[in-house]
Write a protein that holds these residues in place. Sequence first.
Motif, PDB file in Angstrom:
ATOM      1  N   ALA A  58       7.747   9.474  -4.741  1.00  0.00           N
ATOM      2  CA  ALA A  58       6.334   9.705  -5.040  1.00  0.00           C
ATOM      3  C   ALA A  58       6.188   9.783  -6.547  1.00  0.00           C
ATOM      4  CB  ALA A  58       5.856  11.010  -4.402  1.00  0.00           C
ATOM      5  N   VAL A  59       5.075   9.292  -7.026  1.00  0.00           N
ATOM      6  CA  VAL A  59       4.756   9.374  -8.453  1.00  0.00           C
ATOM      7  C   VAL A  59       3.387  10.019  -8.555  1.00  0.00           C
ATOM      8  CG1 VAL A  59       4.356   8.094 -10.581  1.00  0.00           C
ATOM      9  CG2 VAL A  59       6.104   7.308  -8.967  1.00  0.00           C
ATOM     10  N   MET A  60       3.291  11.081  -9.332  1.00  0.00           N
ATOM     11  CA  MET A  60       2.027  11.767  -9.536  1.00  0.00           C
ATOM     12  C   MET A  60       1.623  11.609 -11.000  1.00  0.00           C
ATOM     13  SD  MET A  60       0.918  15.785  -8.924  1.00  0.00           S
ATOM     14  CE  MET A  60       2.300  16.023  -7.877  1.00  0.00           C
ATOM     15  N   THR A  61       0.376  11.230 -11.231  1.00  0.00           N
ATOM     16  CA  THR A  61      -0.111  11.044 -12.600  1.00  0.00           C
ATOM     17  C   THR A  61      -1.541  11.542 -12.720  1.00  0.00           C
ATOM     18  OG1 THR A  61      -1.079   8.871 -12.260  1.00  0.00           O
ATOM     19  CG2 THR A  61       1.251   8.932 -12.835  1.00  0.00           C
ATOM     20  N   ASP A  62      -1.955  11.758 -13.930  1.00  0.00           N
ATOM     21  CA  ASP A  62      -3.353  12.029 -14.233  1.00  0.00           C
ATOM     22  C   ASP A  62      -3.968  10.709 -14.680  1.00  0.00           C
ATOM     23  OD1 ASP A  62      -2.950  14.729 -13.702  1.00  0.00           O
ATOM     24  OD2 ASP A  62      -2.500  15.194 -15.791  1.00  0.00           O
ATOM     25  N   VAL A  63      -5.038  10.298 -14.010  1.00  0.00           N
ATOM     26  CA  VAL A  63      -5.684   9.020 -14.296  1.00  0.00           C
ATOM     27  C   VAL A  63      -7.146   9.275 -14.647  1.00  0.00           C
ATOM     28  CG1 VAL A  63      -6.288   6.764 -13.354  1.00  0.00           C
ATOM     29  CG2 VAL A  63      -4.155   7.855 -12.669  1.00  0.00           C
ATOM     30  N   ALA A  71     -10.300   1.443 -13.659  1.00  0.00           N
ATOM     31  CA  ALA A  71      -9.309   0.729 -14.466  1.00  0.00           C
ATOM     32  C   ALA A  71      -7.963   0.687 -13.738  1.00  0.00           C
ATOM     33  CB  ALA A  71      -9.154   1.388 -15.836  1.00  0.00           C
ATOM     34  N   LEU A  72      -7.570   1.791 -13.105  1.00  0.00           N
ATOM     35  CA  LEU A  72      -6.319   1.816 -12.350  1.00  0.00           C
ATOM     36  C   LEU A  72      -6.366   0.801 -11.213  1.00  0.00           C
ATOM     37  CD1 LEU A  72      -3.543   3.010 -11.604  1.00  0.00           C
ATOM     38  CD2 LEU A  72      -4.782   4.661 -10.183  1.00  0.00           C
ATOM     39  N   ASN A  73      -7.456   0.763 -10.476  1.00  0.00           N
ATOM     40  CA  ASN A  73      -7.587  -0.193  -9.379  1.00  0.00           C
ATOM     41  C   ASN A  73      -7.507  -1.629  -9.875  1.00  0.00           C
ATOM     42  OD1 ASN A  73      -7.749   1.626  -7.251  1.00  0.00           O
ATOM     43  ND2 ASN A  73      -9.931   1.928  -7.556  1.00  0.00           N
ATOM     44  N   ALA A  74      -8.107  -1.912 -11.009  1.00  0.00           N
ATOM     45  CA  ALA A  74      -8.064  -3.265 -11.570  1.00  0.00           C
ATOM     46  C   ALA A  74      -6.634  -3.649 -11.945  1.00  0.00           C
ATOM     47  CB  ALA A  74      -8.981  -3.376 -12.782  1.00  0.00           C
ATOM     48  N   SER A 111      11.296  -3.316  -5.933  1.00  0.00           N
ATOM     49  CA  SER A 111      11.420  -3.345  -4.465  1.00  0.00           C
ATOM     50  C   SER A 111      10.389  -2.464  -3.769  1.00  0.00           C
ATOM     51  CB  SER A 111      12.830  -2.945  -4.028  1.00  0.00           C
ATOM     52  OG  SER A 111      13.784  -3.824  -4.568  1.00  0.00           O
ATOM     53  N   VAL A 112       9.202  -2.366  -4.344  1.00  0.00           N
ATOM     54  CA  VAL A 112       8.113  -1.623  -3.717  1.00  0.00           C
ATOM     55  C   VAL A 112       7.451  -2.537  -2.694  1.00  0.00           C
ATOM     56  CG1 VAL A 112       5.851  -0.553  -4.090  1.00  0.00           C
ATOM     57  CG2 VAL A 112       7.703  -0.192  -5.744  1.00  0.00           C
ATOM     58  N   GLU A 113       7.306  -2.059  -1.482  1.00  0.00           N
ATOM     59  CA  GLU A 113       6.649  -2.828  -0.441  1.00  0.00           C
ATOM     60  C   GLU A 113       5.189  -2.394  -0.382  1.00  0.00           C
ATOM     61  OE1 GLU A 113       8.884  -3.019   3.218  1.00  0.00           O
ATOM     62  OE2 GLU A 113      10.723  -2.596   2.115  1.00  0.00           O
ATOM     63  N   PRO A 114       4.263  -3.262  -0.824  1.00  0.00           N
ATOM     64  CA  PRO A 114       2.854  -2.874  -0.952  1.00  0.00           C
ATOM     65  C   PRO A 114       2.238  -2.301   0.322  1.00  0.00           C
ATOM     66  CG  PRO A 114       3.225  -5.016  -1.952  1.00  0.00           C
ATOM     67  CD  PRO A 114       4.499  -4.633  -1.251  1.00  0.00           C
ATOM     68  N   GLU A 115       2.695  -2.739   1.488  1.00  0.00           N
ATOM     69  CA  GLU A 115       2.103  -2.223   2.721  1.00  0.00           C
ATOM     70  C   GLU A 115       2.441  -0.754   2.962  1.00  0.00           C
ATOM     71  OE1 GLU A 115       5.860  -4.531   3.911  1.00  0.00           O
ATOM     72  OE2 GLU A 115       4.199  -4.814   2.524  1.00  0.00           O
ATOM     73  N   PHE A 116       3.429  -0.226   2.242  1.00  0.00           N
ATOM     74  CA  PHE A 116       3.787   1.186   2.372  1.00  0.00           C
ATOM     75  C   PHE A 116       3.272   2.028   1.205  1.00  0.00           C
ATOM     76  CE2 PHE A 116       7.160  -1.017   4.787  1.00  0.00           C
ATOM     77  CZ  PHE A 116       6.870  -0.487   6.031  1.00  0.00           C
ATOM     78  N   LEU A 117       2.579   1.422   0.279  1.00  0.00           N
ATOM     79  CA  LEU A 117       2.044   2.123  -0.878  1.00  0.00           C
ATOM     80  C   LEU A 117       0.826   2.929  -0.459  1.00  0.00           C
ATOM     81  CD1 LEU A 117       2.259   2.479  -3.971  1.00  0.00           C
ATOM     82  CD2 LEU A 117       0.719   0.531  -4.179  1.00  0.00           C
ATOM     83  N   VAL A 118       0.821   4.206  -0.792  1.00  0.00           N
ATOM     84  CA  VAL A 118      -0.294   5.088  -0.444  1.00  0.00           C
ATOM     85  C   VAL A 118      -0.795   5.748  -1.721  1.00  0.00           C
ATOM     86  CG1 VAL A 118      -0.960   7.141   0.839  1.00  0.00           C
ATOM     87  CG2 VAL A 118       0.713   5.569   1.813  1.00  0.00           C
ATOM     88  N   LEU A 119      -2.085   5.627  -1.970  1.00  0.00           N
ATOM     89  CA  LEU A 119      -2.702   6.312  -3.105  1.00  0.00           C
ATOM     90  C   LEU A 119      -3.554   7.433  -2.560  1.00  0.00           C
ATOM     91  CD1 LEU A 119      -3.912   3.285  -5.265  1.00  0.00           C
ATOM     92  CD2 LEU A 119      -1.835   4.624  -5.537  1.00  0.00           C
ATOM     93  N   THR A 120      -3.366   8.622  -3.117  1.00  0.00           N
ATOM     94  CA  THR A 120      -4.217   9.746  -2.751  1.00  0.00           C
ATOM     95  C   THR A 120      -4.928  10.217  -3.999  1.00  0.00           C
ATOM     96  OG1 THR A 120      -2.425  11.336  -3.047  1.00  0.00           O
ATOM     97  CG2 THR A 120      -2.742  10.456  -0.839  1.00  0.00           C
ATOM     98  N   ILE A 121      -6.121  10.709  -3.819  1.00  0.00           N
ATOM     99  CA  ILE A 121      -6.924  11.153  -4.958  1.00  0.00           C
ATOM    100  C   ILE A 121      -7.252  12.628  -4.769  1.00  0.00           C
ATOM    101  CG2 ILE A 121      -9.072  10.823  -6.217  1.00  0.00           C
ATOM    102  CD1 ILE A 121      -9.022   7.914  -5.152  1.00  0.00           C
ATOM    103  N   GLY A 122      -6.941  13.394  -5.768  1.00  0.00           N
ATOM    104  CA  GLY A 122      -7.261  14.816  -5.750  1.00  0.00           C
ATOM    105  C   GLY A 122      -8.063  15.153  -6.991  1.00  0.00           C
TER     106      GLY A 122
END
Length: 59
Positions: free
Chosen positions: A17-22, A27-30, A45-56
Motif C-alpha cells: 500500500a502507498v499512502m500520500t497526500d494529494v 491532476a492525479l487522475n489525469a 509489475s502492478v496489475e491495474p485490475e487490482f489497483l484500489v484508490l481510496t480517498i479520505g
Amino acid sequence: MTNIRTFVDPQDPARVAVMTDVPDLDALNAVTQGKAASEAMAFDSVEPEFLVLTIGSAG
C-alpha cells in the motif's frame, strides 16, 4: 504528492500500500491515466485490475 509512505504486508510481500497526500485529485487522475503511469506500473509489475484508490479527508 507529498508525505509518501509505503507499507508491505508481512504475510505477502507482493501486496503493498502507498499512502500520500494529494492536493489535486483531478491532476492525479489525469496522470494515472497516462502512458507514463502505464509504463511505470508495468515496470513495477502492478496489475491495474487490482489497483484500489481510496480517498479520505485530512480531518
